[in-house]
Design a protein around this motif. Structure first.
Motif, PDB file in Angstrom:
ATOM      1  N   TYR A 226       0.836  -1.199   0.000  1.00  0.00           N
ATOM      2  CA  TYR A 226       0.000   0.000   0.000  1.00  0.00           C
ATOM      3  C   TYR A 226       0.872   1.252   0.000  1.00  0.00           C
ATOM      4  CZ  TYR A 226      -3.247   3.544   1.661  1.00  0.00           C
ATOM      5  OH  TYR A 226      -3.984   4.679   1.801  1.00  0.00           O
ATOM      6  N   LEU A 227       1.911   1.231   0.834  1.00  0.00           N
ATOM      7  CA  LEU A 227       2.787   2.401   0.915  1.00  0.00           C
ATOM      8  C   LEU A 227       3.520   2.626  -0.395  1.00  0.00           C
ATOM      9  CD1 LEU A 227       4.582   2.691   4.364  1.00  0.00           C
ATOM     10  CD2 LEU A 227       2.724   4.046   3.411  1.00  0.00           C
ATOM     11  N   ASP A 228       4.006   1.519  -0.997  1.00  0.00           N
ATOM     12  CA  ASP A 228       4.729   1.642  -2.255  1.00  0.00           C
ATOM     13  C   ASP A 228       3.857   2.276  -3.335  1.00  0.00           C
ATOM     14  OD1 ASP A 228       6.933   0.599  -1.149  1.00  0.00           O
ATOM     15  OD2 ASP A 228       6.674  -1.447  -1.947  1.00  0.00           O
ATOM     16  N   GLU A 229       2.580   1.856  -3.339  1.00  0.00           N
ATOM     17  CA  GLU A 229       1.711   2.318  -4.415  1.00  0.00           C
ATOM     18  C   GLU A 229       1.152   3.707  -4.158  1.00  0.00           C
ATOM     19  OE1 GLU A 229      -1.176  -0.742  -4.807  1.00  0.00           O
ATOM     20  OE2 GLU A 229       0.229  -2.115  -5.817  1.00  0.00           O
ATOM     21  N   ASN A 230       0.760   3.953  -2.882  1.00  0.00           N
ATOM     22  CA  ASN A 230       0.037   5.198  -2.616  1.00  0.00           C
ATOM     23  C   ASN A 230       0.791   6.167  -1.706  1.00  0.00           C
ATOM     24  OD1 ASN A 230      -2.236   4.025  -3.936  1.00  0.00           O
ATOM     25  ND2 ASN A 230      -2.567   2.836  -2.074  1.00  0.00           N
ATOM     26  N   GLY A 231       2.054   5.811  -1.402  1.00  0.00           N
ATOM     27  CA  GLY A 231       2.820   6.596  -0.434  1.00  0.00           C
ATOM     28  C   GLY A 231       2.825   8.086  -0.739  1.00  0.00           C
ATOM     29  N   ASP A 232       2.953   8.454  -2.002  1.00  0.00           N
ATOM     30  CA  ASP A 232       3.070   9.861  -2.354  1.00  0.00           C
ATOM     31  C   ASP A 232       1.793  10.636  -2.107  1.00  0.00           C
ATOM     32  OD1 ASP A 232       5.499   9.076  -3.129  1.00  0.00           O
ATOM     33  OD2 ASP A 232       5.017   8.944  -5.283  1.00  0.00           O
ATOM     34  N   LEU A 233       0.663   9.917  -2.232  1.00  0.00           N
ATOM     35  CA  LEU A 233      -0.621  10.618  -2.108  1.00  0.00           C
ATOM     36  C   LEU A 233      -1.117  10.666  -0.664  1.00  0.00           C
ATOM     37  CD1 LEU A 233      -2.263   8.874  -5.173  1.00  0.00           C
ATOM     38  CD2 LEU A 233      -1.291  11.185  -5.101  1.00  0.00           C
ATOM     39  N   THR A 234      -0.459   9.886   0.207  1.00  0.00           N
ATOM     40  CA  THR A 234      -0.943   9.775   1.583  1.00  0.00           C
ATOM     41  C   THR A 234      -0.347  10.880   2.451  1.00  0.00           C
ATOM     42  OG1 THR A 234      -0.721   7.423   1.153  1.00  0.00           O
ATOM     43  CG2 THR A 234      -1.328   8.062   3.398  1.00  0.00           C
ATOM     44  N   PRO A 235      -1.174  11.432   3.347  1.00  0.00           N
ATOM     45  CA  PRO A 235      -0.619  12.475   4.241  1.00  0.00           C
ATOM     46  C   PRO A 235       0.507  11.892   5.100  1.00  0.00           C
ATOM     47  CG  PRO A 235      -3.017  12.279   4.457  1.00  0.00           C
ATOM     48  CD  PRO A 235      -2.595  11.195   3.548  1.00  0.00           C
ATOM     49  N   ASP A 236       1.454  12.736   5.472  1.00  0.00           N
ATOM     50  CA  ASP A 236       2.622  12.276   6.224  1.00  0.00           C
ATOM     51  C   ASP A 236       2.237  11.560   7.515  1.00  0.00           C
ATOM     52  OD1 ASP A 236       4.182  13.189   4.309  1.00  0.00           O
ATOM     53  OD2 ASP A 236       4.970  14.945   5.387  1.00  0.00           O
ATOM     54  N   ALA A 237       1.241  12.110   8.180  1.00  0.00           N
ATOM     55  CA  ALA A 237       0.853  11.529   9.467  1.00  0.00           C
ATOM     56  C   ALA A 237       0.407  10.082   9.286  1.00  0.00           C
ATOM     57  CB  ALA A 237      -0.257  12.348  10.104  1.00  0.00           C
ATOM     58  N   THR A 238      -0.365   9.841   8.246  1.00  0.00           N
ATOM     59  CA  THR A 238      -0.839   8.476   8.001  1.00  0.00           C
ATOM     60  C   THR A 238       0.321   7.572   7.632  1.00  0.00           C
ATOM     61  OG1 THR A 238      -2.773   9.572   7.083  1.00  0.00           O
ATOM     62  CG2 THR A 238      -2.666   7.184   6.854  1.00  0.00           C
ATOM     63  N   VAL A 239       1.249   8.092   6.842  1.00  0.00           N
ATOM     64  CA  VAL A 239       2.431   7.290   6.488  1.00  0.00           C
ATOM     65  C   VAL A 239       3.161   6.886   7.760  1.00  0.00           C
ATOM     66  CG1 VAL A 239       4.669   7.320   5.340  1.00  0.00           C
ATOM     67  CG2 VAL A 239       2.683   8.340   4.218  1.00  0.00           C
ATOM     68  N   ASP A 240       3.358   7.854   8.640  1.00  0.00           N
ATOM     69  CA  ASP A 240       4.036   7.549   9.900  1.00  0.00           C
ATOM     70  C   ASP A 240       3.295   6.468  10.659  1.00  0.00           C
ATOM     71  OD1 ASP A 240       5.892   9.388   9.314  1.00  0.00           O
ATOM     72  OD2 ASP A 240       5.168  10.942  10.699  1.00  0.00           O
ATOM     73  N   GLU A 241       1.982   6.618  10.657  1.00  0.00           N
ATOM     74  CA  GLU A 241       1.150   5.671  11.386  1.00  0.00           C
ATOM     75  C   GLU A 241       1.335   4.261  10.825  1.00  0.00           C
ATOM     76  OE1 GLU A 241      -3.458   5.774  11.823  1.00  0.00           O
ATOM     77  OE2 GLU A 241      -2.669   7.716  12.484  1.00  0.00           O
ATOM     78  N   ILE A 242       1.315   4.177   9.493  1.00  0.00           N
ATOM     79  CA  ILE A 242       1.429   2.864   8.866  1.00  0.00           C
ATOM     80  C   ILE A 242       2.823   2.292   9.096  1.00  0.00           C
ATOM     81  CG2 ILE A 242       1.429   1.649   6.640  1.00  0.00           C
ATOM     82  CD1 ILE A 242      -0.778   3.603   5.753  1.00  0.00           C
TER      83      ILE A 242
END
Lengths: 435, 591
Positions: A226-242
């Motif tokens: 999920y991160l590889d595919e959508n990492g750029d579109l995801t808010p930073d906070a959510t990325v951190d969370e994941i």
């Protein structure tokens, strides 16, 4: 509202102060010394001492007779509880005798030797004989109390051989019971594999560990994808969370290794037939050994009708044994219990609540959080036949394997994995992320 | 002995600030402790009445809750929130045990009486003494402030057992409220230690000429042993509290292991919540005697003075204080009989605990014998002392049950325990404190307190106290656990609900009666009758100082002591009291 109350209080204080001043002035006029106690005051206080003494004696005696040593609990429902009750009666007798004697001496001396003009107190500073007397008598009585207490204590705390093992598991704010099954041995357990609905006690088998590992690995994979595919579109906070979640899952997987190593064929077998239920059924006349654990904070399992109690401490297992000797039905049939519960029911109905029947209860007796006051489980004491019927029914659906989705009804390994994975995926996703 | 060190100190002019605020005079510090403790006491009493209302009538709204606690403590229906119920129970216990009965009692009377009764100009270190008060005040302020924190004050009981006190997920009060609790307690302990060290040094080094240890009033012996207990046990509490703070804030796991909460397995492993209980009760049990011994010391003095008789068995009284002090360190396990501790160790704790009953019995019988053939003057202080002996006996007797591991099983953590310790250390210690205030008020303020109000206060308090805590035993015997927000969920507790209502009514009476005391206290400071130098015709040294004392206590040379403090109604003397400063007559033997 607050303002008015405060004003009233202030006015009352001012009024009282004025009254006091009048009193002070008048006593000053009569040339009284505030340090001296007048004969009238002596008389008043002496009378009050006597009155209070009589009231204390009457009310304490009344309370003892009215409520007794075990108000509302009835006869002891456990075997050793009978010994405890007897010990209570002996101790109460000693305590009451000492209570009556010492309070009588205290209040009556305080009353009798009230101040009289011209009398001089007796200069009596010391008497070795008397002091020895009230060192030795308490020592002897206490020795008796200690010996009586410890002999019962040893009896209670010595583990019984061949006792039936039952686990009582505490969490905020409820209890879960685990029967050990045919082999009378509980399977291993560990808090790291707890799952709220499928494995509330964290029972461990190799199968479960493997399934968990697979499920968690799969979860990591899907999150990474999920991160590889959508990492750029995801808010930073959510990325951190994941990312945090991925790291946590990795840690959880690593923590499974020591668990796997400690599992053997025997411990796996011991866990497989464990039955996990929400009601405690016991058989009259059987010795039980209860093992207590807790998931979160300290709880205490209090069985008031059995005179039993033991703390449930996270990180350790505590134990306690007793043998129930009165079934629930027998207890309900006892005249005093029947009468008491009839009264309770009548009062409850009058207040618009449900009527109640007698039931044995297990309640939490160590402060554990906001619903501490309502952390209970019903206990049913019954005959072997009644128990067998109940237990057979529970074994159909509530063994550990079935609850955890590892049951033999599931055909192959692959579907077991899917089963656990499905459940666990739900778990991981809804799990709140640590702040 | 050390007299010259303060010689120059007590002549210089004092400004308002050095006299009333940053005072180093033990008498002023003692008043500061008393006033702070009284303020804290008001809070604790109000909280107790509020939670008693909740227990007696759990489904009713009370204006009083809203008035005193505000909306954040109440549900939308206007009822007290369950976790806030636990919060006010916790803060009530903490304030009463530590701030009123430890800080208040020792702080007030050790400070006031040690220099005055041993014949010293001040404490060994006036500065440390002042520091001790200011730390106490600061910790009081923090504890009071924690009541107003949004997530609520500490809510895990005054013993703050982990993991409940560490995990914010378990109860909201374990957040900021708990951190403030820990901070406040750390300051409190520092204050207590500074005070205790000062008391010990003063008693050992600053006794006046002739004041041998065996001529000390029993008050001083009690304060001395109390201070030693404090110095030995409070540091253990500091370590327990610091480890708790580290578990809470730095992620250590001294007390945490195998915890699954909020849907998550915590990382902590290898710690033990039981370790905390050992550390806590290693302080906790001596703490009972830190609270009780000063009250017993005060009572010894007052009972003897007002019976006009020497205290019976002076040396046995000293011996029993020492024995109680020693034994109090080896009994802490009786608080933990049902934590799953080794039954053999439990047995040892049964033995040591019941041993304490022996010196306690000696004390009780010695008080009673002191009354025998006395000429008893019913001052309010004397009445409170008689009340203390009564509650000390009643509460001590039920201790026999709790000390016995077997009998403890069914009543552990029930209202039986609450009744027991409230009578034996709550009522006894507070009676001792009231007795002390009534007796030494003339020494503190140069005025007399009103006796009639004192009588009313005493009788209402005694009746209120017994009315609350005697019936409470039966609530406990019925199996009612303490710290329950309501007993409504258990039908078998319906049986004692009427007792709970009676208890609450007595609690309200007892609580309101304290208004008489506060009123009398403040009224008398300003308008009380002026006292004479020795209003109670007492033997001890504090009554040889002038009514208006400066810093330094005695205007001239320090008094010289010739005899023990309990020569009341000595047949060899005309008067029924012989001050310690009176030289021995020809052929007279010192006791």
């Amino acid at each position: 509202m607050k303002f008015i109350i405060i004003i009233v209080i202030v006015l009352v204080i001012i009024a009282a102060a004025q009254l006091m001043k009048v009193y002070e002035l008048s006593s000053r006029l009569r040339n009284k010394d505030e340090a001296d106690v007048t004969p009238a005051e002596t008389k008043f206080n002496a009378g009050m001492l006597l009155l209070f003494y009589i009231a204390l004696m009457i009310s304490s005696t009344w309370l003892f007779f009215h409520y007794g040593a075990r108000p509302g609990l009835g006869a002891s429902a456990s075997e050793y509880g009978v010994d405890i009750d007897f010990l209570y009666d002996v101790n109460w007798l000693i305590i009451l005798i000492v209570f009556y004697i010492t309070q009588s001496l205290l209040f009556l001396f305080a009353f009798k030797y009230q101040q009289k003009k011209g009398r001089k107190a007796v200069f009596f500073a010391h008497s070795t004989k008397l002091e020895l007397l009230w060192t030795i008598i308490p020592a002897v009585v206490l020795a008796g109390i200690i010996i009586g207490g410890l002999s019962v204590w040893n009896k209670i705390t010595t583990p019984k051989e061949n006792a039936t093992v039952i686990e009582i598991y505490a969490q905020q704010f409820g209890w879960t019971v685990r029967y050990a099954g045919e082999d009378n041995t509980l399977g291993n357990s560990d808090f790291k594999v707890i799952h709220e609905t499928t494995n509330p006690l964290g029972v461990v088998t190799t199968k479960l560990i493997n399934a968990k590992e697979k499920a968690w690995t799969r979860e990591i994979d899907s999150l990474t994808v999920y991160l590889d595919e959508n990492g750029d579109l995801t808010p930073d906070a959510t990325v951190d969370e994941i990312e945090d979640k991925i790291e946590r899952l990795g840690r959880q997987i690593r923590r499974l290794d020591p668990l796997r190593k400690s599992q053997t064929a025997e411990t796996n077998a011991a866990a497989t037939d464990d039955v996990i239920v929400k009601e405690l059924h016991l058989v009259k006349g059987v010795d039980y050994e209860f093992k207590f654990r807790s998931r979160d904070v300290i709880h205490s399992a209090l069985f008031p009708h059995f005179r039993a109690q033991m703390n449930c401490v996270p990180g350790m297992t505590t134990r306690f044994s007793f043998k129930p000797i009165i079934t629930t039905a027998e207890m309900r049939a006892m005249p005093d219990v029947a009468k008491q519960y009839k009264e309770i029911s009548e009062n409850r109905v009058a207040e618009g609540r449900e009527p109640v029947e007698f039931d044995y209860l297990l309640l939490c007796n160590k402060i554990c959080g906001s619903s501490h006051y309502n952390m209970q489980i019903k206990i049913v004491v019954e005959t072997q036949e009644e128990f067998d019927v109940w237990y057979a029914k529970q074994s159909e659906s509530k063994t550990f394997e079935m609850l955890a989705g590892l049951g033999t009804t599931v055909a192959n390994e692959e579907s077991i994995d899917t089963n656990v994975a499905a459940i666990d995926t739900v778990n991981v996703i809804t799990e709140p992320v640590a702040q | 002995m050390g007299a010259h060190t303060h010689e120059e100190g007590h002549h210089h002019h004092e400004s308002f600030i050095t006299k009333y605020i940053f005072s180093q005079d033990h008498k002023m510090i003692s008043k500061q402790f008393l006033l702070t403790a009284m303020f804290m006491g008001i809070i604790a009493v109000i909280l107790s009445v509020l939670f008693r209302l909740q227990i007696a009538w759990p489904n009713e709204q009370f204006e009083a809750m809203k008035f005193f606690l505000g909306d954040s403590y109440l549900t939308s229906e206007g009822l007290l929130k369950p976790d806030r119920y636990l919060a006010i129970v916790t803060i009530h216990g903490t304030i009463m045990v530590f701030f009123v009965l430890t800080g208040g009692l020792s702080g007030t009377f050790s400070n006031l009486l040690i220099p005055l009764q041993v014949g010293a100009r001040d404490m060994a270190s006036g500065f440390l003494n002042m520091l001790s008060f200011w730390l106490f005040l600061l910790s009081s302020i923090i504890m009071t402030y924690s009541l107003m924190v949004e997530s609520g004050p500490a809510s895990s009981g005054w013993t703050v057992y982990p993991p409940l006190s560490i995990l914010e997920q378990a109860i909201p009060g374990s957040g900021l409220g708990m951190t403030l609790w820990l901070l406040s307690m750390t300051l409190f302990i520092a204050s207590s230690l500074l005070g205790a060290l000062n008391y010990i040094v003063t008693i050992i080094n600053l006794r006046t000429i002739g004041m041998k240890m065996t001529r000390l009033p029993l008050t001083i012996w009690a304060f001395f042993v109390t201070a030693i207990l404090g110095v030995l046990s409070f540091p253990v509490l500091v370590s327990a509290v610091l480890l708790l703070l580290m578990d809470k804030t730095f992620g250590t796991s001294f007390y945490l292991s195998d915890i699954f909460i909020g849907g998550e397995a915590l990382d902590a492993s290898g710690g033990s919540p039981i370790l905390y209980q050992h550390l806590f009760w290693f302080l906790g049990h001596p703490e009972v005697y830190i609270v009780l011994l000063p009250a017993l010391g005060i009572t010894s003095e007052i009972v003897s003075t007002n019976s006009r008789k020497p205290i019976f068995g002076y040396r046995a009284m000293i011996g029993s204080i020492l024995a109680i002090g020693f034994l109090s360190f080896i009994v802490w396990g009786h608080h933990m009989f049902i934590t799953g501790m080794n039954p053999f160790i439990g047995g040892i704790f049964v033995f040591t605990t019941l041993l304490i009953a022996i010196p306690s019995a000696v004390k009780a019988f010695n008080y009673i014998t002191t009354l025998w053939k006395g000429n008893i003057r019913y001052t309010p202080a004397m009445l409170f002392s008689i009340g203390l002996v009564s509650t000390f006996i009643t509460g001590g007797l039920t201790g026999i049950i709790l000390a016995d591991a077997t009998l403890d099983i069914p009543v552990h953590d029930t209202y039986f325990v609450v009744a027991h310790f409230h009578i034996v250390m709550g009522l006894s210690a507070i009676f001792g404190m009231f007795a002390g205030v009534y007796h030494w008020f003339p020494k503190m303020y140069g005025k007399m307190m009103n006796k009639k109000l004192g009588y009313a206060h005493f009788w209402l308090t005694l009746i209120g106290g017994y009315g609350v805590f005697f019936p409470m035993h039966f609530v406990g015997l019925a199996g009612a656990p303490r710290r329950y927000y309501a007993n409504t969920e258990f039908a078998f507790l319906d049986h004692v609900q009427d007792l709970n209502e009676v208890i609450t009514i007595f609690a309200i009476i007892g609580g309101l009666a304290q208004i008489l005391f506060f009123y009398n206290f403040f009224y008398s400071i300003y308008n009380g009758r002026k006292t004479t130098q020795n209003p109670w015709k007492s033997n001890t040294l504090e009554w040889t100082t002038p009514v208006e004392m400066g810093h330094g206590n005695w205007p001239g040379a320090l008094p010289v002591v010739h005899r023990w403090p309990y020569d009341y109604s000595n047949p060899e003397h005309e008067e029924d009291f012989v001050p310690q400063t009176t030289p021995l007559k020809e052929g007279e033997h010192s006791h």
